[in-house]
Design a protein around this motif. Structure first.
Motif, short mmCIF file in Angstrom:
data_model
loop_
_atom_site.label_atom_id
_atom_site.label_comp_id
_atom_site.label_asym_id
_atom_site.label_seq_id
_atom_site.Cartn_x
_atom_site.Cartn_y
_atom_site.Cartn_z
N TRP A 1 45.10 73.46 28.55
CA TRP A 1 44.93 74.69 27.79
C TRP A 1 44.65 75.80 28.77
O TRP A 1 43.51 76.11 29.05
CB TRP A 1 43.78 74.57 26.80
N ARG B 1 45.28 81.80 21.35
CA ARG B 1 45.83 82.97 20.65
C ARG B 1 46.60 82.52 19.43
O ARG B 1 47.08 81.40 19.34
CB ARG B 1 46.76 83.73 21.59
N ASP C 1 49.61 83.20 18.34
CA ASP C 1 50.99 82.75 18.54
C ASP C 1 51.04 81.34 19.12
O ASP C 1 51.85 80.51 18.71
CB ASP C 1 51.78 83.73 19.41
N TYR C 2 50.16 81.07 20.05
CA TYR C 2 50.08 79.74 20.65
C TYR C 2 49.64 78.73 19.59
O TYR C 2 50.22 77.65 19.46
CB TYR C 2 49.08 79.76 21.81
N ARG C 3 48.63 79.08 18.80
CA ARG C 3 48.15 78.18 17.76
C ARG C 3 49.21 77.91 16.71
O ARG C 3 49.37 76.78 16.26
CB ARG C 3 46.89 78.76 17.09
N ARG D 1 52.52 78.03 17.14
CA ARG D 1 53.58 77.23 17.74
C ARG D 1 53.21 75.74 17.75
O ARG D 1 54.05 74.89 17.48
CB ARG D 1 53.85 77.70 19.17
N TYR D 2 51.96 75.44 18.04
CA TYR D 2 51.53 74.05 18.12
C TYR D 2 50.78 73.59 16.89
O TYR D 2 50.18 72.52 16.88
CB TYR D 2 50.70 73.84 19.39
#
Length: 67
Positions: A4, A9, A11-13, A15-16
């Motif tokens: 990590w 963020r 967008d990252y959250r 996406r995953y």
């Protein structure tokens, strides 16, 4: 192994498919407390337990294989 290397963020959250930032932070804090992860001076989290790190690496490699 850095897993990590960015702050959680949105967008990252997304996406995953991670939960809210506060939930991710609590999970990371629990991993640090259990000595499975560590946080360096830059604020990056790393897998501290070598066997867990290897398991994650292997799973990542399996996920990358063509099906």
């Amino acid at each position: 192994m850095s897993i990590w290397n960015v702050a959680p963020r949105s967008d990252y959250r997304r996406r995953y498919k991670l939960p809210a930032a506060s939930s991710v932070q609590r999970a990371l804090e629990a991993l640090v407390k259990d000595e499975l992860a560590s946080r360096d001076g830059k604020g990056e989290y790393r897998i501290a337990e070598p066997f867990l790190a290897e398991r994650i690496r292997r799973n990542d490699m399996e996920d990358m294989r063509p099906r």
